[in-house]
Design a protein around this motif. Structure first.
Motif, short mmCIF file in Angstrom:
data_model
loop_
_atom_site.label_atom_id
_atom_site.label_comp_id
_atom_site.label_asym_id
_atom_site.label_seq_id
_atom_site.Cartn_x
_atom_site.Cartn_y
_atom_site.Cartn_z
N ARG A 1 7.41 -4.97 -4.41
CA ARG A 1 7.01 -4.89 -5.82
C ARG A 1 8.11 -4.20 -6.62
NH1 ARG A 1 2.59 -0.97 -3.82
NH2 ARG A 1 3.68 1.03 -3.76
N GLY B 1 0.38 -0.35 -6.45
CA GLY B 1 0.84 1.03 -6.38
C GLY B 1 0.63 1.76 -7.69
N VAL C 1 6.23 -2.92 0.07
CA VAL C 1 4.81 -2.65 0.32
C VAL C 1 4.49 -2.87 1.79
CG1 VAL C 1 2.45 -3.31 -0.29
CG2 VAL C 1 4.26 -3.39 -2.02
N ALA D 1 -1.46 -2.87 -3.53
CA ALA D 1 -0.43 -3.88 -3.77
C ALA D 1 0.39 -3.54 -5.00
CB ALA D 1 -1.06 -5.26 -3.91
#
Length: 265
Positions: A85, A171, A99, A169
């Motif tokens: 990400r 964060g 991730v 996913a």
């Protein structure tokens, strides 16, 4: 020296540089690999010669139970999964984060009837059999954008895999993009396997086809003759490109000379 002359000469030097790179490749790795490939004959699994590069054909399978792809649950011989990400927090950009990163390779074999030989897939070259996908999903203010899944080509299984991660996913990011990269190799019914036959105490059959300092294992499809023609064509194309760069360098050098002499403005 005028700017025009410098540009022509700079282009000529750059063309010579690319010609040198291609020439070096065709004199070393590409040429040696092509020479080995052209000498190959397809051998049965019981005819493989230890310590030599061999070409054989059979069904590629996991030795025991196949792996299961964590995204869609499909059976596979190996998978490589990466989920990253990138985005911002309160308008401040953050460095990309990993991730999840997972890769697993089954203890693979190539089978032909009752015969089987181990195959060391890690680090191999694959042509045509591997499934590779890249998906991107965008979020803002902690929510996925409504059209990100369909526009991004996500399947139901792929989206469910991300949804199962929940807020983890995204964060701490307020806005950004989540990227899924997946490589999987399903079981192959008719594979052409080319690699060095190495003795392995871990393989019940005593031999494993794998990569070595002399040859990188390759898994492909089609006939050996077709593969050999493709290798020869690739080397010939590389040689032609090298000569083309040399010719381009000569033309650019001539243009530089004409510019210096005042013939060209």
């Amino acid at each position: 020296m005028s700017a025009g002359v410098g540009l022509w000469l700079g282009g000529a030097l750059l063309a010579l540089f690319f010609a040198w790179i291609l020439g070096h490749m065709q004199r070393t790795d590409a040429r040696l690999r092509t020479e080995r490939v052209l000498k190959l004959t397809q051998r049965g699994l019981g005819e493989l010669v230890p310590g030599e590069v061999n070409a054989t054909r059979g069904a590629l399978r996991a030795r025991a139970e196949p792996l299961t792809c964590p995204v869609d649950g499909a059976a596979c011989v190996f998978y490589e999964l990466s989920l990253t990400r990138a985005g911002s927090v309160r308008g401040q950009a953050r460095a990309p984060e990993t991730v999840q990163h997972t890769e697993r390779y089954a203890d693979a074999v190539v089978r032909d009837g009752d015969a089987a030989v181990g195959v060391a897939l890690r680090g191999a070259r694959f042509t045509g059999h591997v499934r590779e996908i890249t998906r991107e999903a965008t979020f803002r203010d902690g929510e996925w954008l409504a059209d990100t899944w369909e526009d991004g080509g996500w399947s139901g299984d792929e989206r469910a895999f991300v949804d199962a991660l929940g807020d983890g996913a995204r964060g701490e990011l307020d806005a950004g993009t989540l990227t899924l990269r997946l490589r999987t190799l399903p079981p192959v019914d008719d594979a052409l396997v080319i690699g060095e036959a190495l003795r392995s105490s871990s393989a019940a059959e005593g031999l494993t086809l794998g990569s070595s300092a002399r040859f990188q294992l390759e898994l492909t499809s089609g006939s050996l003759a077709h593969y050999q023609r493709a290798q020869q064509h690739a080397l010939t194309t590389m040689q032609g490109a090298s000569r083309a760069f040399v010719a381009l360098a000569v033309v650019l050098a001539l243009l530089a000379g004409l510019t210096y002499a005042g013939v060209l403005g």
